[in-house]
Structures are given as C-alpha cells and as structure tokens.
Design a protein around this motif. Structure first.
Motif, PDB file in Angstrom:
ATOM      1  N   TRP A 100       0.695  -1.127  -0.052  1.00 45.52           N
ATOM      2  CA  TRP A 100       0.004  -0.030   0.082  1.00 45.52           C
ATOM      3  C   TRP A 100       0.719   1.260  -0.023  1.00 45.52           C
ATOM      4  O   TRP A 100       0.567   2.296  -0.765  1.00 45.52           O
ATOM      5  N   PHE A 103       1.505   1.500  -3.573  1.00 40.14           N
ATOM      6  CA  PHE A 103       0.615   1.628  -4.337  1.00 40.14           C
ATOM      7  C   PHE A 103      -0.178   3.083  -4.276  1.00 40.14           C
ATOM      8  O   PHE A 103      -0.743   3.524  -5.536  1.00 40.14           O
ATOM      9  N   SER A 107       0.175   3.412  -8.148  1.00 42.46           N
ATOM     10  CA  SER A 107      -1.127   3.194  -9.121  1.00 42.46           C
ATOM     11  C   SER A 107      -2.419   3.890  -9.075  1.00 42.46           C
ATOM     12  O   SER A 107      -2.701   4.406 -10.001  1.00 42.46           O
ATOM     13  N   LEU A 108      -2.692   4.473  -7.642  1.00 43.41           N
ATOM     14  CA  LEU A 108      -3.981   5.143  -7.592  1.00 43.41           C
ATOM     15  C   LEU A 108      -3.637   6.623  -8.003  1.00 43.41           C
ATOM     16  O   LEU A 108      -4.325   7.153  -8.712  1.00 43.41           O
ATOM     17  N   GLN A 111      -3.805   7.790 -11.775  1.00 43.79           N
ATOM     18  CA  GLN A 111      -5.267   7.445 -12.362  1.00 43.79           C
ATOM     19  C   GLN A 111      -6.025   8.779 -11.918  1.00 43.79           C
ATOM     20  O   GLN A 111      -6.632   9.391 -12.680  1.00 43.79           O
ATOM     21  N   ASN A 149     -10.415   2.479 -14.923  1.00 48.10           N
ATOM     22  CA  ASN A 149      -9.272   2.251 -13.918  1.00 48.10           C
ATOM     23  C   ASN A 149      -9.565   2.824 -12.582  1.00 48.10           C
ATOM     24  O   ASN A 149      -9.120   2.105 -11.497  1.00 48.10           O
ATOM     25  N   ASN A 152     -11.859   0.469 -10.826  1.00 55.21           N
ATOM     26  CA  ASN A 152     -11.142  -0.726 -10.522  1.00 55.21           C
ATOM     27  C   ASN A 152     -10.368  -0.555  -9.224  1.00 55.21           C
ATOM     28  O   ASN A 152     -10.323  -1.272  -8.407  1.00 55.21           O
ATOM     29  N   ASN A 153      -9.618   0.856  -9.086  1.00 51.96           N
ATOM     30  CA  ASN A 153      -8.704   0.867  -8.168  1.00 51.96           C
ATOM     31  C   ASN A 153      -9.720   1.171  -6.621  1.00 51.96           C
ATOM     32  O   ASN A 153      -9.323   0.705  -5.659  1.00 51.96           O
TER      33      ASN A 153
END
Ligand SMILES: N[C@@H](CCC(=O)N[C@@H](CS)C(=O)NCC(=O)O)C(=O)O
Length: 224
Positions: A100, A103, A107-108, A111, A149, A152-153
């Motif tokens: 995390w 992430f 990742s987050l 987006q 996306n 999804n996240n």
C-alpha cells in the motif's frame, strides 16, 4: 532537527501527520502555491532538484540528509524514529505495508491525476470551435481508460477496507498515512456512495488527535 518543507494544500500534509504520530520534534517551513498556476514556488528547487513537496531535511543523528518522495519520507521516518509504524518484517502485515505504501503514488495517484487533467481540459478556455473536439477526445479517454481504472482501484480499496480496519495488519502504520491523501482527494471529487467502507475509513482518520494536530500545524487543507 527535522524540517518539513511544506507546500500549502498538498501531499505534504500527510508527513506532518506522520510526525505527529511519531511524536518527534520537527519544524515546518511553509511554501505557498502560485494562486493562478498552483505550482510550487521556485525556492523548493533549492531543497531538492524536482522542486516538489513534500521534502524533508534532517540534521540528526549524524549527517544532514534530504529525503524527497512521500513514500520514501514515511519509510525513512518510520525506520529512524518509530518502528511501531512498520509491521514486523516477513509477516503478511509487512507485505501489505510495502504494497500500500507503493500503491498510493504508483497506481492510484496517476489515475486520479489523469482524471483531474482530462476533466480540466473539458472546461479549459479555448476557441469555441475547438471545444467540441477537445471535449470529445477528453470524454473518450476518460470513458475508455481513466474512469474504468479509477473504478477498479477504488473497488479494490473498498474490498480491502471492508475486511480490514487498517491497510496493513490490525493497527495503523505508515501505509495508512501514505494512503490518506489519494483517498481524501477522491472523496473531495467523487461521490462515495459505492464506497461506504472507504468513506468511513477516511472519516475515522480525520477524528484522530494526531491528524487534527497536523492540520493546525499545516494550515488550510481542502481535503480534511
Ligand atoms: N510522488 C510525489 C509527488 C510530489 C508532488 O507532485 N507534490 C505536489 C504537491 S501535492 C507539488 O509539489 N506540486 C507543485 C508543483 O508541481 O509545482 C510524492 O508523493 O512526494
């Protein structure tokens, strides 16, 4: 002494919260965004080559160091000043902590930033005959790529928080602090009806004494 180079209304707020949580002495140097461009002032380039916030300097215990990048700062502070904010190594909680921690920005945030940028394109000043084209392209990218996306996240986070009180293990860690900013930013811009556990989690961290103290220190913050 640790110095936090704090940009108003920014990711840097979570570093203040981390320091309050650790209970260590620190000082804050405040920087203001340009009111029009929202960019950081150029003085931040004197602290680190990228000119972004957060960045910290620490002249203890032995050598003066500069640490940039929120995740790296949280990891540095947790290692140097309070192992309680990191789960024990080689445990499931530790693997979650690492996951995390990365992430959040890996990742987050990309987006969420794409969403912000393409939403802005739709309302940006431009000649009237260009607007339908720009809007069409923005809507296509949003619809085909960005929004699925983001969903999804967010679904993935909601799933995790429906089964866990904290991101890594059964107590708060640096991963919770790192995840706070993108979740707050999402909550400020998205209806959270589909994400009751995520919403409750953000509300929970906002009630913490250390979080509230960090807000007093950091000054106005749009996402609290
Ligand atoms: N991934 C970096 C992002 C740093 C970043 O982009 N910070 C923003 C504040 S939220 C900033 O300094 N913006 C001002 C600018 O780009 O001029 C981190 O988490 O530390």
């Amino acid at each position: 002494m640790i110095t936090v180079h704090h940009l108003n209304n920014s990711r840097s707020q979570r570093i203040l919260w981390m320091l309050e949580e650790l209970g260590v002495d620190y000082q804050v140097k405040h920087y203001q965004r340009d009111a029009e461009t929202q960019q950081a002032p150029k003085e931040l380039f004197e602290i680190h080559a990228l000119g972004k916030s957060p960045v910290i300097t620490d002249d203890a215990p032995k050598t003066a160091i500069t640490v940039a990048e929120s995740g790296a700062i949280i990891e540095y502070l947790a290692q140097a000043y309070g192992k309680d904010m990191i789960p024990r190594k080689n445990t499931a909680a530790y693997r979650q902590y690492i996951y995390w921690l990365h992430f959040s920005e890996g990742s987050l945030m990309p987006q969420l930033l794409l969403k912000l940028i393409f939403d802005k394109i739709k309302t940006a000043p431009m000649p009237f005959f260009i607007r339908p084209i720009a809007k069409g392209i923005a809507n296509k990218v949003l619809g085909n790529y960005v929004l699925p996306n983001v969903k999804n996240n967010m679904d993935f986070i909601e799933d995790h928080l429906s089964e866990n009180d904290w991101f890594a293990g059964d107590k708060m860690t640096g991963a919770d602090i790192q995840m706070s900013f993108p979740l707050e930013a999402s909550m400020a811009r998205t209806k959270m009806d589909d994400y009751p556990h995520t919403k409750a989690y953000v509300e929970k961290i906002h009630t913490l004494e250390t979080y509230q103290k960090a807000l007093e220190v950091g000054g106005p913050y749009d996402y609290a």
